[in-house]
Design an enzyme around this catalytic site. Sequence first.
Site, PDB file in Angstrom:
ATOM      1  N   TYR A 140       0.410  -1.323   0.352  1.00 29.26           N
ATOM      2  CA  TYR A 140      -0.228   0.075  -0.124  1.00 29.26           C
ATOM      3  C   TYR A 140       0.899   1.081  -0.179  1.00 29.26           C
ATOM      4  CZ  TYR A 140      -2.938  -3.782   1.538  1.00 29.26           C
ATOM      5  OH  TYR A 140      -3.975  -4.774   1.388  1.00 29.26           O
TER       6      TYR A 140
ATOM      7  N   HIS B  52      -0.976   5.643   5.445  1.00 26.65           N
ATOM      8  CA  HIS B  52      -0.269   4.978   6.321  1.00 26.65           C
ATOM      9  C   HIS B  52       0.723   4.401   5.891  1.00 26.65           C
ATOM     10  CE1 HIS B  52      -0.850   2.658  10.083  1.00 26.65           C
ATOM     11  NE2 HIS B  52      -1.537   1.521   9.938  1.00 26.65           N
TER      12      HIS B  52
ATOM     13  N   ASN C 155       2.448  -3.464  11.400  1.00 25.73           N
ATOM     14  CA  ASN C 155       1.768  -4.095  12.629  1.00 25.73           C
ATOM     15  C   ASN C 155       2.858  -5.397  13.166  1.00 25.73           C
ATOM     16  OD1 ASN C 155      -0.606  -2.055  12.206  1.00 25.73           O
ATOM     17  ND2 ASN C 155      -1.261  -3.748  12.001  1.00 25.73           N
TER      18      ASN C 155
ATOM     19  N   ASN D  49       0.053   1.058  16.104  1.00 26.82           N
ATOM     20  CA  ASN D  49       0.884  -0.609  16.003  1.00 26.82           C
ATOM     21  C   ASN D  49       1.547  -0.395  15.207  1.00 26.82           C
ATOM     22  OD1 ASN D  49      -1.062  -1.566  17.446  1.00 26.82           O
ATOM     23  ND2 ASN D  49      -2.708  -1.176  14.708  1.00 26.82           N
TER      24      ASN D  49
END
Length: 184
Positions: A17, A22, A72, A118
């Site tokens: 991504y 993010h 994460n 996270n």
Amino acid sequence: MAHIPRLLVAGLGNLPYSNTRHSLGQFIIDELAWRTGIQMSPERDGFSGEGTVMLGETYLSLTLYKSKHLMNISGPSIAAACRKRGLQPDMLIVVSDSAEYEPCKLRYRLGGSANGHNGLKSVISALGTREFHRLRAGVGRHPSMDLADYVLGKLSTHERKFWSTEGIDLVCDAIEKVAQTVKE
């Protein structure tokens, strides 16, 4: 010859991504590589590049790193990249996105909690300490969108341009300040 500080700068993100809010930490690593002329190459758990560069008035040995693992669970690969190079946690700077800060703002912090992030939780767990440097790149929040949907959205043209120009200047200034504090 004077001591040359060594730092590893790891960008948090999810490679599948790229160019999302993010994954802004990994976007910034790519921009740092371009700015410093450091060539990134694949390694077992990520992509890295190393070089001796001058940021501002400071020479430093700089390693850039992006984990191949999802954010994460990226902590173990970042900790391993530090160990492989003989670097202590206080020689690590982790660049992450932060919904707590307005878009196009950069905040520096040494230590502290993961603040619900996270990726930072994974790094803290893998290192066994909170005492590493963090650069939190603001992405803000959208008032009518779920936070997860918002941060997984693509960076706007304005955000990409900012982090490629003025934003990367701010990141380089912050890295230089950290380099001036490193004692080996």
